[in-house]
Design a protein around this motif. Structure first.
Motif, PDB file in Angstrom:
ATOM      1  N   LEU A 109       0.849  -1.189   0.000  1.00 43.48           N
ATOM      2  CA  LEU A 109       0.000   0.000   0.000  1.00 43.48           C
ATOM      3  C   LEU A 109       0.889   1.245   0.000  1.00 43.48           C
ATOM      4  O   LEU A 109       1.514   1.575   1.005  1.00 43.48           O
ATOM      5  N   PHE A 110       0.947   1.923  -1.153  1.00 39.90           N
ATOM      6  CA  PHE A 110       1.873   3.048  -1.289  1.00 39.90           C
ATOM      7  C   PHE A 110       1.492   4.217  -0.388  1.00 39.90           C
ATOM      8  O   PHE A 110       2.369   4.976   0.059  1.00 39.90           O
ATOM      9  N   GLU A 111       0.182   4.387  -0.096  1.00 38.50           N
ATOM     10  CA  GLU A 111      -0.242   5.505   0.762  1.00 38.50           C
ATOM     11  C   GLU A 111       0.371   5.379   2.163  1.00 38.50           C
ATOM     12  O   GLU A 111       0.859   6.359   2.731  1.00 38.50           O
ATOM     13  N   VAL A 112       0.329   4.162   2.707  1.00 35.84           N
ATOM     14  CA  VAL A 112       0.884   3.916   4.047  1.00 35.84           C
ATOM     15  C   VAL A 112       2.402   4.078   4.016  1.00 35.84           C
ATOM     16  O   VAL A 112       2.998   4.681   4.927  1.00 35.84           O
ATOM     17  N   MET A 113       3.033   3.558   2.956  1.00 34.14           N
ATOM     18  CA  MET A 113       4.479   3.698   2.815  1.00 34.14           C
ATOM     19  C   MET A 113       4.899   5.159   2.810  1.00 34.14           C
ATOM     20  O   MET A 113       5.823   5.569   3.523  1.00 34.14           O
ATOM     21  N   ASP A 151      19.469   6.370   8.724  1.00 35.40           N
ATOM     22  CA  ASP A 151      18.013   6.474   8.825  1.00 35.40           C
ATOM     23  C   ASP A 151      17.446   7.447   7.801  1.00 35.40           C
ATOM     24  O   ASP A 151      16.389   7.199   7.216  1.00 35.40           O
ATOM     25  N   ILE A 152      18.122   8.577   7.612  1.00 37.97           N
ATOM     26  CA  ILE A 152      17.649   9.580   6.665  1.00 37.97           C
ATOM     27  C   ILE A 152      17.613   9.000   5.255  1.00 37.97           C
ATOM     28  O   ILE A 152      16.638   9.170   4.516  1.00 37.97           O
ATOM     29  N   VAL A 153      18.678   8.294   4.889  1.00 35.77           N
ATOM     30  CA  VAL A 153      18.748   7.667   3.565  1.00 35.77           C
ATOM     31  C   VAL A 153      17.632   6.634   3.413  1.00 35.77           C
ATOM     32  O   VAL A 153      16.973   6.548   2.372  1.00 35.77           O
ATOM     33  N   VAL A 154      17.411   5.845   4.442  1.00 34.84           N
ATOM     34  CA  VAL A 154      16.361   4.818   4.414  1.00 34.84           C
ATOM     35  C   VAL A 154      14.983   5.459   4.229  1.00 34.84           C
ATOM     36  O   VAL A 154      14.181   5.015   3.396  1.00 34.84           O
ATOM     37  N   ASN A 155      14.696   6.518   4.992  1.00 39.66           N
ATOM     38  CA  ASN A 155      13.387   7.175   4.896  1.00 39.66           C
ATOM     39  C   ASN A 155      13.128   7.734   3.503  1.00 39.66           C
ATOM     40  O   ASN A 155      12.040   7.566   2.947  1.00 39.66           O
ATOM     41  N   LEU A 156      14.118   8.409   2.940  1.00 36.03           N
ATOM     42  CA  LEU A 156      13.970   8.971   1.594  1.00 36.03           C
ATOM     43  C   LEU A 156      13.782   7.864   0.557  1.00 36.03           C
ATOM     44  O   LEU A 156      13.005   8.014  -0.397  1.00 36.03           O
ATOM     45  N   SER A 157      14.482   6.755   0.763  1.00 38.00           N
ATOM     46  CA  SER A 157      14.374   5.635  -0.171  1.00 38.00           C
ATOM     47  C   SER A 157      12.985   5.002  -0.116  1.00 38.00           C
ATOM     48  O   SER A 157      12.418   4.637  -1.145  1.00 38.00           O
ATOM     49  N   ALA A 162       7.538   4.260  -2.456  1.00 34.75           N
ATOM     50  CA  ALA A 162       6.092   4.493  -2.445  1.00 34.75           C
ATOM     51  C   ALA A 162       5.650   5.172  -3.739  1.00 34.75           C
ATOM     52  O   ALA A 162       4.627   4.811  -4.333  1.00 34.75           O
ATOM     53  N   GLY A 163       6.434   6.149  -4.183  1.00 35.25           N
ATOM     54  CA  GLY A 163       6.134   6.810  -5.449  1.00 35.25           C
ATOM     55  C   GLY A 163       6.203   5.850  -6.621  1.00 35.25           C
ATOM     56  O   GLY A 163       5.372   5.910  -7.539  1.00 35.25           O
ATOM     57  N   GLY A 164       7.189   4.949  -6.592  1.00 29.30           N
ATOM     58  CA  GLY A 164       7.317   3.967  -7.665  1.00 29.30           C
ATOM     59  C   GLY A 164       6.155   3.000  -7.718  1.00 29.30           C
ATOM     60  O   GLY A 164       5.655   2.661  -8.801  1.00 29.30           O
ATOM     61  N   ARG A 170       2.666  -1.701  -9.274  1.00 25.11           N
ATOM     62  CA  ARG A 170       3.305  -2.998  -9.029  1.00 25.11           C
ATOM     63  C   ARG A 170       4.212  -2.924  -7.805  1.00 25.11           C
ATOM     64  O   ARG A 170       4.563  -1.836  -7.337  1.00 25.11           O
ATOM     65  N   GLY A 171       4.628  -4.104  -7.318  1.00 24.76           N
ATOM     66  CA  GLY A 171       5.442  -4.158  -6.110  1.00 24.76           C
ATOM     67  C   GLY A 171       6.933  -4.110  -6.336  1.00 24.76           C
ATOM     68  O   GLY A 171       7.695  -3.988  -5.379  1.00 24.76           O
TER      69      GLY A 171
END
Length: 203
Positions: A109-113, A151-157, A162-164, A170-171
């Motif tokens: 679910l991209f919205e939650v991500m 953590d910052i890199v992980v969050n942005l990724s 989610a955008g992808g 697709r997943g």
């Protein structure tokens, strides 16, 4: 001041400042781990799961760092070595989850991500700010700062994943980002372990 020399008092004050900062970031990461883990399980997101495990690893790391604050260089280097191993374990778990999702595909679910990646980004940005003042004080705080920067890199990724997922429906963007995060964490683990080993050799 009676009872201590200037250097001793300065070191004591420095240790107290480090402790206060570590307690604050420990609490932030513990809360974010619980929230992001629940979101990851609900959304079915590998990338978000990586984010939650990173928060758990950081919470454990900060707890170890609290123990090491007032100890010598050797103890701090040993704690940094444990931190590197924790990051390594997190990387392997994420890579294992990627393998599982390749065998059992799902669209998260991209919205939650997106929502929880932004909440985590705000929380971890605060942690990075709090830790920046201690970055160059010793190997203990340097390795803690390294974890927070991850953590910052992980969050942005995760937000990018989610955008992808939103764009493609697709997943696979979630899996691509999960794989990249696993590799990033692996590289960070090797760097922290290498720095800790050099400190132990010098000691």
């Amino acid at each position: 001041m009676a009872g201590c020399c200037d250097d001793g008092c300065s070191l004591d004050a420095g240790a107290q400042r480090q402790r206060r900062t570590l307690v604050a970031v420990l609490l932030i990461n513990a809360v974010m781990f619980a929230a992001v883990l629940a979101a990851a399980l609900y959304a079915g997101s590998t990338a978000l799961l990586a984010d939650s495990l990173d928060n758990l690893g950081d919470a454990l790391t900060y707890a170890l760092s609290l123990w090491a604050v007032a100890r010598g260089t050797t103890a701090k280097a040993r704690v940094a070595l444990v931190k590197g191993v924790l990051i390594l374990v997190g990387a392997l778990v994420v890579l294992g989850q990627v393998g599982y999702r390749l065998a059992v595909p799902a669209t998260p679910l991209f919205e939650v991500m997106g929502l929880f990646s932004l909440l985590a980004l705000a929380a971890n940005g605060l942690c990075l700010y709090l830790l920046s003042r201690h970055r160059h004080e010793d190997v203990n705080m340097s390795s803690v700062w390294e974890c927070s920067r991850n953590d910052i890199v992980v969050n942005l990724s995760v937000f990018a994943a989610a955008g992808g997922v939103w764009l493609t429906g697709r997943g696979w963007p979630d899996l691509v980002v999960g794989l990249a995060l696993g590799a990033f964490l692996l590289r960070s683990a090797l760097r922290v372990i290498g720095q800790a080993r050099r400190e132990l050799a010098a000691a």
